[in-house]
Design a protein around this motif. Structure first.
Motif, mmCIF file in Angstrom:
data_model
loop_
_atom_site.group_PDB
_atom_site.id
_atom_site.type_symbol
_atom_site.label_atom_id
_atom_site.label_comp_id
_atom_site.label_asym_id
_atom_site.label_seq_id
_atom_site.Cartn_x
_atom_site.Cartn_y
_atom_site.Cartn_z
ATOM 1 N N GLN A 130 41.631 47.859 83.072
ATOM 2 C CA GLN A 130 41.606 46.401 82.954
ATOM 3 C C GLN A 130 42.746 45.758 83.744
ATOM 4 O O GLN A 130 42.532 44.810 84.493
ATOM 5 C CB GLN A 130 41.698 45.997 81.487
ATOM 6 N N THR A 131 43.960 46.284 83.601
ATOM 7 C CA THR A 131 45.120 45.708 84.287
ATOM 8 C C THR A 131 44.965 45.790 85.801
ATOM 9 O O THR A 131 45.116 44.788 86.511
ATOM 10 C CB THR A 131 46.415 46.435 83.853
ATOM 11 N N ARG A 143 33.868 45.404 98.818
ATOM 12 C CA ARG A 143 32.623 44.676 98.541
ATOM 13 C C ARG A 143 32.157 44.946 97.118
ATOM 14 O O ARG A 143 31.580 44.092 96.473
ATOM 15 C CB ARG A 143 31.526 45.097 99.514
ATOM 16 N N GLU A 144 32.385 46.161 96.661
ATOM 17 C CA GLU A 144 32.028 46.540 95.301
ATOM 18 C C GLU A 144 33.043 47.552 94.815
ATOM 19 O O GLU A 144 33.711 48.207 95.609
ATOM 20 C CB GLU A 144 30.630 47.180 95.248
ATOM 21 N N ARG A 145 33.130 47.677 93.501
ATOM 22 C CA ARG A 145 33.977 48.708 92.916
ATOM 23 C C ARG A 145 33.367 49.157 91.596
ATOM 24 O O ARG A 145 32.665 48.406 90.939
ATOM 25 C CB ARG A 145 35.405 48.236 92.730
ATOM 26 N N GLU A 146 33.635 50.390 91.254
ATOM 27 C CA GLU A 146 33.248 50.946 89.964
ATOM 28 C C GLU A 146 34.546 51.262 89.245
ATOM 29 O O GLU A 146 35.216 52.239 89.577
ATOM 30 C CB GLU A 146 32.389 52.192 90.166
ATOM 31 N N SER A 147 34.919 50.375 88.324
ATOM 32 C CA SER A 147 36.193 50.449 87.613
ATOM 33 C C SER A 147 37.321 50.526 88.639
ATOM 34 O O SER A 147 37.329 49.740 89.589
ATOM 35 C CB SER A 147 36.195 51.623 86.632
ATOM 36 N N TRP A 192 33.935 50.375 97.555
ATOM 37 C CA TRP A 192 33.028 50.330 98.697
ATOM 38 C C TRP A 192 33.487 49.251 99.662
ATOM 39 O O TRP A 192 33.660 48.098 99.282
ATOM 40 C CB TRP A 192 31.615 50.011 98.227
ATOM 41 N N PHE A 193 33.663 49.623 100.936
ATOM 42 C CA PHE A 193 34.075 48.701 101.995
ATOM 43 C C PHE A 193 33.066 48.776 103.134
ATOM 44 O O PHE A 193 32.486 49.828 103.387
ATOM 45 C CB PHE A 193 35.438 49.105 102.583
ATOM 46 N N SER A 194 32.895 47.678 103.847
ATOM 47 C CA SER A 194 32.111 47.728 105.088
ATOM 48 C C SER A 194 33.094 47.659 106.246
ATOM 49 O O SER A 194 34.158 47.039 106.153
ATOM 50 C CB SER A 194 31.106 46.568 105.152
ATOM 51 N N THR A 195 32.732 48.321 107.350
ATOM 52 C CA THR A 195 33.615 48.326 108.515
ATOM 53 C C THR A 195 32.833 48.726 109.757
ATOM 54 O O THR A 195 31.648 49.048 109.686
ATOM 55 C CB THR A 195 34.816 49.274 108.286
ATOM 56 N N GLU A 220 54.798 52.840 87.346
ATOM 57 C CA GLU A 220 54.275 53.902 86.490
ATOM 58 C C GLU A 220 53.006 54.472 87.091
ATOM 59 O O GLU A 220 52.205 53.769 87.706
ATOM 60 C CB GLU A 220 54.041 53.416 85.065
ATOM 61 N N ASP A 221 52.866 55.774 86.937
ATOM 62 C CA ASP A 221 51.679 56.481 87.431
ATOM 63 C C ASP A 221 50.564 56.340 86.414
ATOM 64 O O ASP A 221 50.802 56.172 85.218
ATOM 65 C CB ASP A 221 51.988 57.954 87.644
ATOM 66 N N PHE A 222 49.318 56.415 86.909
ATOM 67 C CA PHE A 222 48.163 56.373 86.016
ATOM 68 C C PHE A 222 47.036 57.195 86.610
ATOM 69 O O PHE A 222 47.004 57.450 87.806
ATOM 70 C CB PHE A 222 47.695 54.925 85.761
ATOM 71 N N ASP A 223 46.158 57.635 85.746
ATOM 72 C CA ASP A 223 44.959 58.360 86.165
ATOM 73 C C ASP A 223 43.811 57.379 86.292
ATOM 74 O O ASP A 223 43.773 56.366 85.595
ATOM 75 C CB ASP A 223 44.604 59.451 85.153
ATOM 76 N N THR A 224 42.888 57.685 87.165
ATOM 77 C CA THR A 224 41.728 56.788 87.355
ATOM 78 C C THR A 224 40.547 57.305 86.571
ATOM 79 O O THR A 224 40.501 58.385 86.094
ATOM 80 C CB THR A 224 41.352 56.675 88.837
#
Length: 138
Positions: A6-7, A38-42, A47-50, A134-138
């Motif tokens: 969320q953050t 363009r899109e993201r899952e969490s 996803w990027f276009s290039t 701070e480190d975090f896991d995805t």
């Protein structure tokens, strides 16, 4: 940080630019500003276009390791994610990200050979805020 998804997700959604980094064939890091995903899952998949003809695509094909960075200048916050990038040129991937007005970048439309999709998959991240990291896991 209680809820990294969320953050970090809120930070990403408010950002209008992404810094993407890769290594060239001599091992030097290169960073480049791109439009937001363009899109993201969490905070795991982005996803990027290039342009297929870009240097970053050439280097990602050789070495898929990458990082992306999002910054909130207003509150001096930032999030860095490391992971891998796949270069996708399938019709399905192109259709997923195509938006009205993209012909400004890809003159031949959705089938333009100079249009491709980058799929970034994060392994882990680091968040900076309030003079702390701070480190975090995805």
């Amino acid at each position: 940080m209680r809820n990294p998804g969320q953050t970090i997700g809120n930070l990403i959604d408010k950002s209008n630019m992404t810094i993407i980094s890769y290594t060239d064939n001599e091992g030097f890091p290169i960073s480049k500003a791109m439009l937001s995903p363009r899109e993201r899952e969490s905070i795991k998949i982005f996803w990027f276009s290039t342009n297929t003809s870009s240097n970053k695509v050439r280097y990602f094909r050789e070495n898929p390791k990458a990082s992306i960075y999002f910054v909130d200048k207003r509150f001096s916050r930032g999030a860095s994610l490391v992971g891998t990038i796949g270069v996708l040129e399938t019709q399905e991937a192109k259709e997923k990200l195509w938006q009205e007005g993209d012909t400004m970048y890809y003159k031949q439309g959705i089938t333009d050979p100079d249009y491709c999709v980058l799929k970034f998959t994060a392994k882990r991240g680091r968040y900076y805020s309030n003079f702390k990291s701070e480190d975090f896991d995805t």
